[in-house]
Design a protein around this motif. Structure first.
Motif, PDB file in Angstrom:
ATOM      1  N   ALA A 133     -31.272  55.569 -17.703  1.00 30.19           N
ATOM      2  CA  ALA A 133     -32.061  54.592 -18.449  1.00 30.19           C
ATOM      3  C   ALA A 133     -33.310  55.179 -17.765  1.00 30.19           C
ATOM      4  O   ALA A 133     -33.506  54.568 -16.645  1.00 30.19           O
ATOM      5  N   GLY A 134     -34.372  55.388 -18.794  1.00 31.62           N
ATOM      6  CA  GLY A 134     -35.638  55.497 -17.864  1.00 31.62           C
ATOM      7  C   GLY A 134     -36.716  56.174 -18.887  1.00 31.62           C
ATOM      8  O   GLY A 134     -36.396  56.562 -19.956  1.00 31.62           O
ATOM      9  N   PRO A 135     -37.905  56.674 -18.489  1.00 34.37           N
ATOM     10  CA  PRO A 135     -38.227  56.378 -17.041  1.00 34.37           C
ATOM     11  C   PRO A 135     -38.579  54.684 -16.585  1.00 34.37           C
ATOM     12  O   PRO A 135     -39.386  54.216 -17.240  1.00 34.37           O
ATOM     13  N   ILE A 136     -37.912  54.385 -15.657  1.00 33.27           N
ATOM     14  CA  ILE A 136     -38.147  53.187 -15.226  1.00 33.27           C
ATOM     15  C   ILE A 136     -39.683  52.812 -14.764  1.00 33.27           C
ATOM     16  O   ILE A 136     -40.274  51.944 -15.148  1.00 33.27           O
ATOM     17  N   GLN A 140     -44.188  61.838 -11.848  1.00 33.07           N
ATOM     18  CA  GLN A 140     -44.748  63.188 -11.924  1.00 33.07           C
ATOM     19  C   GLN A 140     -43.591  64.095 -12.119  1.00 33.07           C
ATOM     20  O   GLN A 140     -43.991  65.212 -12.844  1.00 33.07           O
ATOM     21  N   THR A 141     -42.446  63.842 -12.063  1.00 38.28           N
ATOM     22  CA  THR A 141     -41.325  64.887 -12.063  1.00 38.28           C
ATOM     23  C   THR A 141     -41.213  64.953 -13.650  1.00 38.28           C
ATOM     24  O   THR A 141     -40.719  66.275 -13.901  1.00 38.28           O
ATOM     25  N   LYS A 142     -41.008  63.993 -14.441  1.00 37.85           N
ATOM     26  CA  LYS A 142     -40.946  64.344 -15.726  1.00 37.85           C
ATOM     27  C   LYS A 142     -41.713  63.604 -16.654  1.00 37.85           C
ATOM     28  O   LYS A 142     -41.352  62.440 -16.969  1.00 37.85           O
ATOM     29  N   ILE A 168     -33.566  55.585 -13.770  1.00 42.07           N
ATOM     30  CA  ILE A 168     -34.144  56.842 -13.101  1.00 42.07           C
ATOM     31  C   ILE A 168     -35.555  56.862 -13.462  1.00 42.07           C
ATOM     32  O   ILE A 168     -36.104  55.955 -14.525  1.00 42.07           O
ATOM     33  N   GLY A 169     -36.279  57.571 -12.778  1.00 40.81           N
ATOM     34  CA  GLY A 169     -37.891  57.395 -12.969  1.00 40.81           C
ATOM     35  C   GLY A 169     -38.623  56.827 -11.968  1.00 40.81           C
ATOM     36  O   GLY A 169     -38.642  55.491 -12.137  1.00 40.81           O
ATOM     37  N   GLY A 170     -39.111  57.636 -10.990  1.00 41.25           N
ATOM     38  CA  GLY A 170     -40.254  56.832  -9.688  1.00 41.25           C
ATOM     39  C   GLY A 170     -39.176  56.028  -9.023  1.00 41.25           C
ATOM     40  O   GLY A 170     -39.913  55.299  -8.337  1.00 41.25           O
ATOM     41  N   ILE A 171     -37.997  56.079  -8.917  1.00 43.09           N
ATOM     42  CA  ILE A 171     -37.189  55.296  -7.844  1.00 43.09           C
ATOM     43  C   ILE A 171     -37.450  55.736  -6.436  1.00 43.09           C
ATOM     44  O   ILE A 171     -37.509  56.765  -6.088  1.00 43.09           O
ATOM     45  N   THR A 172     -37.547  54.650  -5.624  1.00 42.73           N
ATOM     46  CA  THR A 172     -37.673  54.900  -4.152  1.00 42.73           C
ATOM     47  C   THR A 172     -36.945  53.992  -3.308  1.00 42.73           C
ATOM     48  O   THR A 172     -36.516  52.744  -3.982  1.00 42.73           O
ATOM     49  N   TYR A 189     -32.789  59.737  -8.672  1.00 39.96           N
ATOM     50  CA  TYR A 189     -33.732  60.066  -8.226  1.00 39.96           C
ATOM     51  C   TYR A 189     -34.143  61.471  -7.805  1.00 39.96           C
ATOM     52  O   TYR A 189     -32.990  62.013  -7.376  1.00 39.96           O
ATOM     53  N   ILE A 190     -35.258  61.960  -7.905  1.00 41.95           N
ATOM     54  CA  ILE A 190     -35.619  63.488  -7.213  1.00 41.95           C
ATOM     55  C   ILE A 190     -36.339  63.581  -6.070  1.00 41.95           C
ATOM     56  O   ILE A 190     -35.994  63.779  -5.021  1.00 41.95           O
ATOM     57  N   SER A 191     -37.573  63.260  -6.481  1.00 40.41           N
ATOM     58  CA  SER A 191     -38.532  63.375  -5.426  1.00 40.41           C
ATOM     59  C   SER A 191     -38.576  62.446  -4.136  1.00 40.41           C
ATOM     60  O   SER A 191     -38.797  62.989  -3.005  1.00 40.41           O
ATOM     61  N   ALA A 192     -38.148  61.116  -4.244  1.00 42.90           N
ATOM     62  CA  ALA A 192     -38.009  60.421  -3.185  1.00 42.90           C
ATOM     63  C   ALA A 192     -37.085  61.152  -1.994  1.00 42.90           C
ATOM     64  O   ALA A 192     -37.371  60.643  -0.952  1.00 42.90           O
TER      65      ALA A 192
HETATM   66  N1  3NM Z   1     -35.118  61.856 -16.192  1.00 43.24           N
HETATM   67  P1  3NM Z   1     -38.279  61.316  -9.886  1.00 43.24           P
HETATM   68  S1  3NM Z   1     -37.238  60.632 -15.490  1.00 43.24           S
HETATM   69  C1  3NM Z   1     -35.302  63.990 -14.734  1.00 43.24           C
HETATM   70  O1  3NM Z   1     -36.455  59.082 -18.072  1.00 43.24           O
HETATM   71  C2  3NM Z   1     -35.644  62.440 -15.088  1.00 43.24           C
HETATM   72  O2  3NM Z   1     -34.615  60.116 -18.493  1.00 43.24           O
HETATM   73  C3  3NM Z   1     -36.010  60.834 -16.575  1.00 43.24           C
HETATM   74  O3  3NM Z   1     -37.739  62.277 -10.975  1.00 43.24           O
HETATM   75  C4  3NM Z   1     -35.682  60.097 -17.616  1.00 43.24           C
HETATM   76  O4  3NM Z   1     -37.123  60.648  -9.111  1.00 43.24           O
HETATM   77  C5  3NM Z   1     -36.791  61.846 -14.529  1.00 43.24           C
HETATM   78  O5  3NM Z   1     -39.157  62.300  -8.954  1.00 43.24           O
HETATM   79  C6  3NM Z   1     -37.498  62.471 -13.088  1.00 43.24           C
HETATM   80  O6  3NM Z   1     -39.256  60.042 -10.590  1.00 43.24           O
HETATM   81  C7  3NM Z   1     -36.865  61.657 -12.080  1.00 43.24           C
END
Ligand code: 3NM
Length: 217
Positions: A133-136, A140-142, A168-172, A189-192
């Protein structure tokens, strides 16, 4: 395979374009930090293709298996089957859930990215095993989609979505606990972690924060 929703608690995603680190080292560091699931997402500029992509997927799969961490492949049911992944993750633009299920049967778990309640309901009805569920938060990643905010997770629960939800999305490490408190089963999360100065530390911090926000279920 039956999915234990606890295994989605701390769900790390990356491919080689997301990080300056050696991918095997990075996954091992993240596992030492306590992640519970990993998704191979080899996407974007400079992503590996063909044999190189397959070889890397196999090596990462072996690392995850050795440590009992769930292994998902983004967007490619054939690759997921080839490397004997635990599951495949698909987006709204990818093949339909029904077709993927036909192809993979019960061999693979299926996760589906969703942004709206309607998409979540459809994924549940079509037999997905969990939803993203996202982007929360802004990411910048997506880029491209406005963030839905952590309240979106609570709205999904209130609307009766029973499937495991991974936010998902901007999780830290700073915001993961609060997101979990809205009813998520895990954070992805990806970038965190993939862009952290100390990936192991970052993985530990985000996993602990997710645990702290995991209320009674
Ligand atoms: N899917 P980061 S947001 C791969 O909203 C991905 O479905 C998303 O990367 C969605 O943790 C996202 O760097 C990127 O924000 C998540």
């Amino acid at each position: 395979m039956v999915l234990d929703r606890k295994a989605l608690l701390s769900y790390f995603i990356f491919g080689t374009p997301d990080t300056k680190y050696d991918p095997i080292w990075l996954l091992e560091q993240a596992i030492e930090g306590g992640i519970t699931a990993y998704q191979f997402r080899e996407k974007g500029p400079g992503a590996l293709t063909g044999e190189e992509r397959l070889a890397l997927a196999r090596r990462l799969r072996a690392v995850a298996r050795r440590h009992g961490v769930l292994f998902f492949v983004d967007d490619d049911p054939d690759l997921a089957l080839e490397v004997e992944a635990d599951g495949v993750h698909i987006g709204q633009e990818d093949e339909s859930i029904e077709r993927v299920r036909q192809r993979v049967g019960t061999k693979l778990l299926i996760g589906v990215s969703t942004t709206t309640l309607e998409q979540a309901k459809r994924a549940e009805a079509a037999g997905a095993d969990y939803i993203g569920a996202g982007p929360i938060f802004p990411t910048q990643t997506k880029p491209g989609k406005p963030p839905v905010g952590p309240e979106h997770v609570a709205r999904l629960r209130e609307a009766g979505i029973a499937l495991p939800i991974v936010a998902i999305g901007g999780i830290t490490p700073e915001n993961a606990e609060g997101v979990m408190r809205h009813g998520a089963d895990g954070v992805a999360y990806i970038s965190a972690v993939a862009r952290a100065d100390e990936p192991k530390k970052a993985a530990r911090a985000i996993t602990r924060a997710a645990e702290a926000g995991l209320g009674p279920r």
